[in-house]
Design a protein around this motif. Structure first.
Motif, PDB file in Angstrom:
ATOM      1  N   ARG A 118       0.756  -1.294  -0.136  1.00  0.00           N
ATOM      2  CA  ARG A 118       0.014  -0.079   0.179  1.00  0.00           C
ATOM      3  C   ARG A 118       1.021   1.069   0.329  1.00  0.00           C
ATOM      4  O   ARG A 118       1.283   1.696   1.226  1.00  0.00           O
ATOM      5  N   ALA A 119       0.762   1.799  -0.688  1.00  0.00           N
ATOM      6  CA  ALA A 119       1.538   2.947  -1.561  1.00  0.00           C
ATOM      7  C   ALA A 119       1.528   4.026   0.013  1.00  0.00           C
ATOM      8  O   ALA A 119       0.720   3.936   0.087  1.00  0.00           O
ATOM      9  N   GLY A 120       2.613   4.674   0.606  1.00  0.00           N
ATOM     10  CA  GLY A 120       2.089   5.675   1.049  1.00  0.00           C
ATOM     11  C   GLY A 120       2.469   4.882   2.380  1.00  0.00           C
ATOM     12  O   GLY A 120       2.437   6.009   2.956  1.00  0.00           O
ATOM     13  N   LYS A 121       1.845   3.614   2.804  1.00  0.00           N
ATOM     14  CA  LYS A 121       2.269   3.207   4.406  1.00  0.00           C
ATOM     15  C   LYS A 121       3.490   2.931   4.472  1.00  0.00           C
ATOM     16  O   LYS A 121       4.099   2.397   3.978  1.00  0.00           O
ATOM     17  N   PRO A 122       3.889   2.511   5.603  1.00  0.00           N
ATOM     18  CA  PRO A 122       4.675   2.358   6.625  1.00  0.00           C
ATOM     19  C   PRO A 122       4.557   0.487   6.012  1.00  0.00           C
ATOM     20  O   PRO A 122       3.924   0.014   5.884  1.00  0.00           O
ATOM     21  N   VAL A 123       6.139   0.497   5.778  1.00  0.00           N
ATOM     22  CA  VAL A 123       6.636  -0.814   5.684  1.00  0.00           C
ATOM     23  C   VAL A 123       7.834  -1.732   6.996  1.00  0.00           C
ATOM     24  O   VAL A 123       8.054  -1.465   7.329  1.00  0.00           O
ATOM     25  N   ARG A 124       6.722  -2.749   8.249  1.00  0.00           N
ATOM     26  CA  ARG A 124       7.325  -3.399   8.568  1.00  0.00           C
ATOM     27  C   ARG A 124       8.771  -4.283   8.120  1.00  0.00           C
ATOM     28  O   ARG A 124       8.191  -5.630   8.042  1.00  0.00           O
ATOM     29  N   LEU A 125       9.775  -3.909   7.496  1.00  0.00           N
ATOM     30  CA  LEU A 125      10.589  -4.755   7.407  1.00  0.00           C
ATOM     31  C   LEU A 125      10.950  -5.932   8.536  1.00  0.00           C
ATOM     32  O   LEU A 125      11.737  -5.213   9.357  1.00  0.00           O
ATOM     33  N   ARG A 126      10.025  -7.345   8.233  1.00  0.00           N
ATOM     34  CA  ARG A 126      10.437  -8.154   9.514  1.00  0.00           C
ATOM     35  C   ARG A 126      11.388  -9.611   9.097  1.00  0.00           C
ATOM     36  O   ARG A 126      10.349  -9.914   8.222  1.00  0.00           O
ATOM     37  N   SER A 127      12.038  -9.638   9.224  1.00  0.00           N
ATOM     38  CA  SER A 127      12.492 -10.707   8.164  1.00  0.00           C
ATOM     39  C   SER A 127      13.949 -12.055   9.232  1.00  0.00           C
ATOM     40  O   SER A 127      14.598 -11.449  10.069  1.00  0.00           O
ATOM     41  N   THR A 128      13.835 -13.300   8.462  1.00  0.00           N
ATOM     42  CA  THR A 128      15.081 -14.326   9.535  1.00  0.00           C
ATOM     43  C   THR A 128      16.153 -14.053   8.639  1.00  0.00           C
ATOM     44  O   THR A 128      15.491 -14.695   7.123  1.00  0.00           O
ATOM     45  N   MET A 129      17.220 -13.303   8.638  1.00  0.00           N
ATOM     46  CA  MET A 129      18.246 -14.145   7.524  1.00  0.00           C
ATOM     47  C   MET A 129      19.322 -14.930   7.850  1.00  0.00           C
ATOM     48  O   MET A 129      19.754 -14.825   9.304  1.00  0.00           O
ATOM     49  N   SER A 130      18.876 -16.203   6.949  1.00  0.00           N
ATOM     50  CA  SER A 130      19.707 -17.133   7.474  1.00  0.00           C
ATOM     51  C   SER A 130      21.227 -17.196   6.597  1.00  0.00           C
ATOM     52  O   SER A 130      21.299 -16.686   5.326  1.00  0.00           O
ATOM     53  N   LEU A 131      22.718 -17.298   7.080  1.00  0.00           N
ATOM     54  CA  LEU A 131      24.264 -17.169   5.896  1.00  0.00           C
ATOM     55  C   LEU A 131      24.862 -18.018   6.845  1.00  0.00           C
ATOM     56  O   LEU A 131      24.747 -18.819   8.101  1.00  0.00           O
ATOM     57  N   GLY A 132      26.144 -17.771   6.200  1.00  0.00           N
ATOM     58  CA  GLY A 132      27.393 -18.150   6.846  1.00  0.00           C
ATOM     59  C   GLY A 132      28.495 -17.681   7.404  1.00  0.00           C
ATOM     60  O   GLY A 132      28.087 -16.678   7.652  1.00  0.00           O
ATOM     61  N   PRO A 140      26.762 -21.851  10.425  1.00  0.00           N
ATOM     62  CA  PRO A 140      25.281 -21.971  10.326  1.00  0.00           C
ATOM     63  C   PRO A 140      24.241 -20.380  11.111  1.00  0.00           C
ATOM     64  O   PRO A 140      25.132 -20.841  12.221  1.00  0.00           O
ATOM     65  N   HIS A 141      24.657 -19.418  11.227  1.00  0.00           N
ATOM     66  CA  HIS A 141      23.879 -18.640  11.789  1.00  0.00           C
ATOM     67  C   HIS A 141      22.326 -17.822  11.145  1.00  0.00           C
ATOM     68  O   HIS A 141      22.253 -17.823  10.160  1.00  0.00           O
ATOM     69  N   GLN A 142      21.890 -17.041  12.309  1.00  0.00           N
ATOM     70  CA  GLN A 142      20.335 -17.422  11.950  1.00  0.00           C
ATOM     71  C   GLN A 142      20.149 -15.395  12.019  1.00  0.00           C
ATOM     72  O   GLN A 142      21.413 -15.028  13.969  1.00  0.00           O
ATOM     73  N   ILE A 143      20.013 -14.417  11.865  1.00  0.00           N
ATOM     74  CA  ILE A 143      20.101 -12.786  12.449  1.00  0.00           C
ATOM     75  C   ILE A 143      18.413 -12.144  12.084  1.00  0.00           C
ATOM     76  O   ILE A 143      18.032 -12.782  11.336  1.00  0.00           O
ATOM     77  N   GLU A 144      17.777 -12.281  12.687  1.00  0.00           N
ATOM     78  CA  GLU A 144      16.665 -11.564  12.914  1.00  0.00           C
ATOM     79  C   GLU A 144      16.666 -10.132  13.162  1.00  0.00           C
ATOM     80  O   GLU A 144      17.086  -9.332  13.693  1.00  0.00           O
ATOM     81  N   PHE A 145      15.931  -9.477  12.282  1.00  0.00           N
ATOM     82  CA  PHE A 145      15.565  -7.787  12.787  1.00  0.00           C
ATOM     83  C   PHE A 145      13.980  -7.814  12.073  1.00  0.00           C
ATOM     84  O   PHE A 145      13.635  -8.898  11.213  1.00  0.00           O
ATOM     85  N   ASP A 146      14.140  -6.717  12.806  1.00  0.00           N
ATOM     86  CA  ASP A 146      12.343  -5.965  13.160  1.00  0.00           C
ATOM     87  C   ASP A 146      12.421  -4.651  12.751  1.00  0.00           C
ATOM     88  O   ASP A 146      12.399  -4.295  13.670  1.00  0.00           O
TER      89      ASP A 146
END
Length: 270
Positions: A118-132, A140-146
């Motif tokens: 929805r254009a013009g509305k805030p985005v909640r950028l919530r994700s899990t990044m799996s990486l090495g 193997p490692h995980q990063i949670e960001f919100d």
């Protein structure tokens, strides 16, 4: 036989690392921060994830090489997110114990282009990044960001601008005049031979081939240059075995040179 050994060796490293991670708790080897970024005229937002690695540690590019662990983002818990596109800065090439990996040390800023549902509305950028992450062992490692992207801003963030300036050149920017791919069946899968005609990118050139097919492992490319043409040959094996198809328009070839890198999207038949 070489192809199968490399694939299984990487799996064994990951399994051993998982146990080491559970026992030792290497949570401080990488720190993550979301950079809010700025709004674009088309309604998208440029944000970024900044990773800071402890001394002696590295993490991996989207195509990590035989000794690496591929990164993965899970955006399933994000809100008001229609699309997100990850942009990777030019990585470094490392050779250890005869295996090549591709990634970053120190600090890396990974830009993301965010399109709201929805254009013009805030985005909640919530994700899990799996990486090495890797030093003497690979873990193997995980990063949670919100993060809520809710502060309208048209001013570019210097750290993100610098990361965008460090991405590989496109084929047109680098003067690529031809990119062809020859596919040959093998006992285990398929061989791909890519030929790219372009100016010298400096020093020892390393080519990375991504077939654009989920679940397909690709061996380290044997890369040579003759005159104005770089030739790269890789073996491809599906993780579940059996046959698979490759669409040349989805093949991605990256040439990593000493002076600059080039990202070629798609190739034609030879």
């Amino acid at each position: 036989m070489t192809v199968r050994f490399s694939f299984l060796a990487a799996g064994a490293i990951c399994a051993a690392a998982s146990s080491a991670h559970a026992q030792s708790g290497f949570d401080d080897v990488v720190q993550a921060e979301v950079l809010q970024g700025w709004d674009l005229p088309d309604g998208r937002r440029v944000a970024a994830l900044r990773l800071t690695l402890a001394p002696g540690w590295k993490t991996y590019w989207r195509a990590p090489g035989d000794a690496g662990i591929p990164p993965h983002f899970d955006w399933g818990r994000a809100r008001n997110l229609q699309n997100v596109s990850v942009t990777w800065p030019t990585p470094n090439v490392y050779v250890e114990y005869g295996l090549r990996s591709i990634g970053y040390t120190g600090q890396v800023v990974i830009p993301v282009y965010v399109t709201p549902a929805r254009a013009g509305k805030p985005v909640r950028l919530r994700s899990t990044m799996s990486l090495g992450v890797c030093a003497e062992v690979c873990l193997p490692h995980q990063i949670e960001f919100d993060t809520l992207l809710d502060a309208p801003d048209a001013s570019p963030t210097p750290a993100i601008v610098a990361a965008l300036a460090d991405v590989p050149y496109s084929a047109s920017e680098a003067g690529v005049s031809a990119a062809t791919c020859t596919l040959r069946p093998t006992d285990r899968g398929m061989q791909i031979e890519a030929r790219v005609t372009l100016p010298d990118t400096g020093g020892r050139e390393v080519a990375v081939i991504e077939p654009g097919v989920p679940g397909v492992w690709v061996s380290e490319a044997k890369t040579t240059r003759r005159g104005g043409t770089v030739t790269a040959v890789s073996e491809m094996v599906h993780q579940k075995g059996g046959a698979f198809g490759v669409d040349r328009s989805n093949v991605r070839i990256t040439i990593l040179g000493g002076d600059y890198a080039v990202d070629i999207k798609g190739c034609t038949g030879s």
